[in-house]
Write an enzyme that holds these catalytic residues in place. Structure first.
Site, PDB file in Angstrom:
ATOM      1  N   SER A  29       0.828  -1.200   0.000  1.00  0.00           N
ATOM      2  CA  SER A  29       0.000   0.000   0.000  1.00  0.00           C
ATOM      3  C   SER A  29       0.869   1.259   0.000  1.00  0.00           C
ATOM      4  CB  SER A  29      -0.968  -0.034   1.190  1.00  0.00           C
ATOM      5  OG  SER A  29      -1.890   1.025   1.117  1.00  0.00           O
ATOM      6  N   HIS A  34      -8.471   1.254  -0.535  1.00  0.00           N
ATOM      7  CA  HIS A  34      -8.370   0.213  -1.572  1.00  0.00           C
ATOM      8  C   HIS A  34      -9.717  -0.410  -1.945  1.00  0.00           C
ATOM      9  CE1 HIS A  34      -4.049   0.536  -1.482  1.00  0.00           C
ATOM     10  NE2 HIS A  34      -4.055   0.386  -0.181  1.00  0.00           N
TER      11      HIS A  34
END
Length: 302
Positions: free
Chosen positions: A74, A189
């Site tokens: 991430s 996400h």
């Protein structure tokens, strides 16, 4: 995050460089807080980026070998891009702050949620998330999808609170060992992050990207693009798409990697690595003690 390095010149220089880019004294923020300020996503994420880059730079400055590949989970993908020379730290830190702010503002606080799902295979999690989302009917704004594929038995889901709650019900009924709500400020996400991704795309277009000196295996495609436009596009899609970490680690192993070192605060990824592939050796690097341990781990056999 950085206190254990003391006054290490590489760490100090990294903090000075990042602080100049942000127009904010990050060393002061890290050492003195207040905690409430440090806990803000717009501060936490730049600080985590700096902590990871500082650890990597210390490793290299102490004679540590350059890695064959880099990757980041991430936010960590930005650290990996700095390590590979694609982004300068001075460009990456403001980008990460903008990304954090855009994600925070994309969804009103309290309307989104994330949860860790333990003990079910990823394909089953995907199927049940779709079932939960469909249960609200066609045209519904409720969203839930797999956001992080962390290890074979742990998947994080993300979306609107009602849809995440519904998915957790279905997942528990299907045999999940646990579903744990995560204390996050936004549902990262997932499709709800698309407005944030559009803001990020504009910012990415204004930044210079260099050709990677080390291949970066990205989250969204498990690929290593070298063109600036392809790297920008992958970062844009990563903001609202899943972190395919299991596949990233397996891709490293398939390319001949035997040791994985996690640079930055904590050791979560180092703990996940052997659960993904038991043949891999993994270690964290975040202070002088762990630096010495990694040096010993990677020292050539006499």
């Amino acid at each position: 995050m950085l206190d254990a390095w003391g006054d290490h010149p590489v760490v100090r220089d990294t903090l000075v460089e990042a602080s100049a880019a942000l127009g904010q004294d990050l060393a002061q923020l890290i050492h003195n807080g207040p905690k409430e300020d440090l806990a803000l996503t717009t501060n936490t994420q730049p600080v985590m980026l700096v902590a990871a880059v500082a650890a990597y730079r210390v490793w290299r400055a102490q004679g540590g070998a350059a890695p064959a590949f880099v990757a980041g989970h991430s936010l960590g993908e930005y650290s990996a891009l700095v390590a590979s020379g694609v982004l300068s730290l001075a460009d990456a830190v403001p980008l990460v702050r903008l990304r954090a702010q855009a994600m925070q503002e994309a969804v009103p606080v309290g309307t989104g949620a994330m949860a860790a799902v333990l003990g079910l295979p990823a394909d089953q999690v995907n199927t049940l998330c779709q079932e939960a989302q469909d249960s609200f009917g066609a045209g519904s704004a409720e969203v839930v999808q797999a956001a992080n594929f962390n290890d074979p038995g742990q998947t994080v889901i993300s979306g609107s609170k009602a849809a995440v709650d519904k998915a957790c019900e279905l997942l528990k009924a299907a045999g999940a060992k646990r579903t744990l709500p995560l204390p996050v400020s936004a549902p990262f996400h997932c499709a709800l992050m698309k407005p944030a991704a559009e803001r990020l795309r504009e910012a990415l277009a204004a930044v210079d990207f260099q050709v990677p000196s080390i291949p970066v295996i990205n989250n969204i495609d498990v690929a290593s693009p070298s063109s600036a436009q392809d790297i920008r596009d992958a970062l844009y899609r990563q903001a609202f798409g899943p972190v395919r970490w299991v596949e990233v680690i397996r891709a490293m192993q398939q390319r001949g990697v035997t040791h994985v070192v996690e640079c930055g605060p904590g050791k979560v990824l180092a703990g996940m690595t052997p659960r993904i592939d038991a043949s891999l050796h993994a270690a964290p690097l975040f202070d002088p003690t762990t630096l010495a341990q990694v040096q010993a781990l990677l020292a050539p056999n006499p």
